[in-house]
Design an enzyme around this catalytic site. Structure first.
Site, PDB file in Angstrom:
ATOM      1  N   ARG A   1      16.462  53.843 -40.546  1.00 19.85           N
ATOM      2  CA  ARG A   1      16.014  52.458 -40.338  1.00 19.85           C
ATOM      3  C   ARG A   1      15.744  52.177 -38.861  1.00 19.85           C
ATOM      4  NH1 ARG A   1      16.203  53.208 -45.031  1.00 19.85           N
ATOM      5  NH2 ARG A   1      16.725  51.701 -46.669  1.00 19.85           N
TER       6      ARG A   1
ATOM      7  N   SER B   1      18.540  45.063 -48.302  1.00 16.77           N
ATOM      8  CA  SER B   1      19.880  45.327 -47.754  1.00 16.77           C
ATOM      9  C   SER B   1      20.052  44.528 -46.465  1.00 16.77           C
ATOM     10  CB  SER B   1      20.041  46.803 -47.415  1.00 16.77           C
ATOM     11  OG  SER B   1      19.838  47.597 -48.552  1.00 16.77           O
TER      12      SER B   1
ATOM     13  N   GLU C   1      20.890  45.124 -40.806  1.00 12.62           N
ATOM     14  CA  GLU C   1      19.595  45.809 -40.851  1.00 12.62           C
ATOM     15  C   GLU C   1      18.514  44.750 -40.632  1.00 12.62           C
ATOM     16  OE1 GLU C   1      18.582  48.277 -44.412  1.00 12.62           O
ATOM     17  OE2 GLU C   1      16.611  47.389 -44.139  1.00 12.62           O
TER      18      GLU C   1
END
Ligand code: EPU
Length: 338
Positions: A165, A237, A334
């Protein structure tokens, strides 16, 4: 054409759907226009943010500066070889529209990334990933507009610093870079990636499933676990899965033998499932006003309708504190909080 508005409502411009306003909001499908605009409105750029479809953003409050929404569209094949193709897509194309297009052309690769909300431009920034695949597995180069010195250039994949990520496009020094186009290498041999256990299970009764079947299976896996942002506000998420050292993982495993641990790219480290940690704290399904933790996936924060950015932020902080106290692990968002 450039479109500049003042006090733009952001509720419909990001998937968590909280009400917030941007002081200025700018859209254009021409990079040169953007550069010209910047030269003539230098003062507006002191505080700016670049967004795509806003599928990874939490607005804690109104945005006091300029939001830029680039609009380059178009998908085309630019190189056709015996066993692979190179395709190019504009940053504003919807990600799942691109995946659908590639699967219909018979180009293998992106199908495991089906239904990820957001635009093509977000794929390299976030190195989006799911079900055993990541965008970096297919990206060959990224066309960037540099708002700092009004130039554009291609950044090759090996210079993109892709990680979990993560990428060069998230670094502070590159905050003036704007992703304009992305090129992908996809395969013509119909290969499928069934590394993710849940996917393998889903496909087990099929004889030689192809990329269309994989896409279908991913769609049903996702819809069974994750809320559709069109129905319930969410940003996928909310936290990253934490990466911890082997000794720390072993210590935790001695206390919690069921702890899910996965290998990761970082030597001598393991990746944990943040959703598991949150669920073990008894927080799955927890709700405060309209801000909640999704009952089917503990890593997803949801807006049941009228949650404010502040309420979602407070819920995220509460989750972080609770997990920290129980497991001594710091969950990192995130989602980008602005
Ligand atoms: N789990 C729980 N409780 C839950 C959900 C999961 O305990 O409520 C545990 C289970 O042990 C499960 C494990 O967590 O086996 C992993 O769950 P899952 O496979 O659903 O994946 P995840 O780690 O929660 C990651 C990505 C998702 C991606 C899925 C599938 C991150 C931060 N998230 O989630 O990506 O769709 O894997 O590959 O890496 C996103 O980034 O926005 C996103 C949705």
């Amino acid at each position: 054409m450039i479109r500049l508005t003042e006090n733009e409502a952001l509720k419909g411009r990001h998937t968590l759907g909280v009400q917030a306003y941007s002081r200025y909001f700018l859209e254009t499908n021409k990079l040169n226009e953007l550069f010209d605009f910047k030269t003539s409105h230098e003062a507006l750029w002191s505080h700016h943010l670049i967004i795509g479809e806003g599928s990874n953003l939490l607005f804690k409050s109104d945005y006091p500066g300029l939001i830029i929404h680039p609009l380059p569209l178009g998908i085309k094949v630019i190189n056709n070889e015996n066993d692979y193709v190179i395709i190019e897509a504009g940053a504003a194309e919807n990600w799942d529209y691109l995946v659908d297009w590639t699967v219909n052309q018979g180009f293998a690769g992106l199908e495991n990334l089906s239904l990820i909300p957001g635009s093509v431009g977000a794929a390299p920034v976030q190195n989006i990933g799911a079900y055993g695949a990541e965008a970096k597995d297919f990206i060959t180069e990224v066309l960037v507009g540099d708002l700092n010195n009004n130039t554009s250039f291609w950044v090759q994949a090996d210079k993109c610093k892709f990680g979990y990520r993560d990428s060069i496009f998230k670094q502070k020094e590159q905050s003036d870079w704007l992703v304009w186009k992305v090129r992908f290498k996809l395969y013509l041999d119909g290969r499928t990636n069934q590394r993710y256990q849940g996917l393998k299970k889903q496909l087990k009764d099929m004889l030689n499933p192809g990329i269309k079947e994989v896409r279908q299976a991913i769609k049903s896996l996702r819809t069974s676990k994750l809320p559709d942002p069109k129905e319930t506000g969410n940003a996928g998420s909310f936290f990253k899965n934490p990466i911890i050292s082997d000794p720390q993982a072993n210590e935790l495993l001695s206390i919690y033998p069921d702890l899910p641990v996965y290998p990761c790219d970082k030597p001598d480290h393991m990746k944990l499932a943040a959703a598991w940690l949150i669920e073990q704290c008894g927080l799955k399904g927890h709700r405060r006003n309209d801000a909640g933790i999704y009952p089917k996936q503990a890593l997803v924060l949801v807006n049941y309708g009228n949650a404010t950015g502040e309420q979602l932020f407070e819920l995220a902080a509460y989750i972080q504190n609770t997990v920290q106290q129980k497991f001594e692990i710091k969950l990192e968002p995130e989602v980008r909080i602005v």
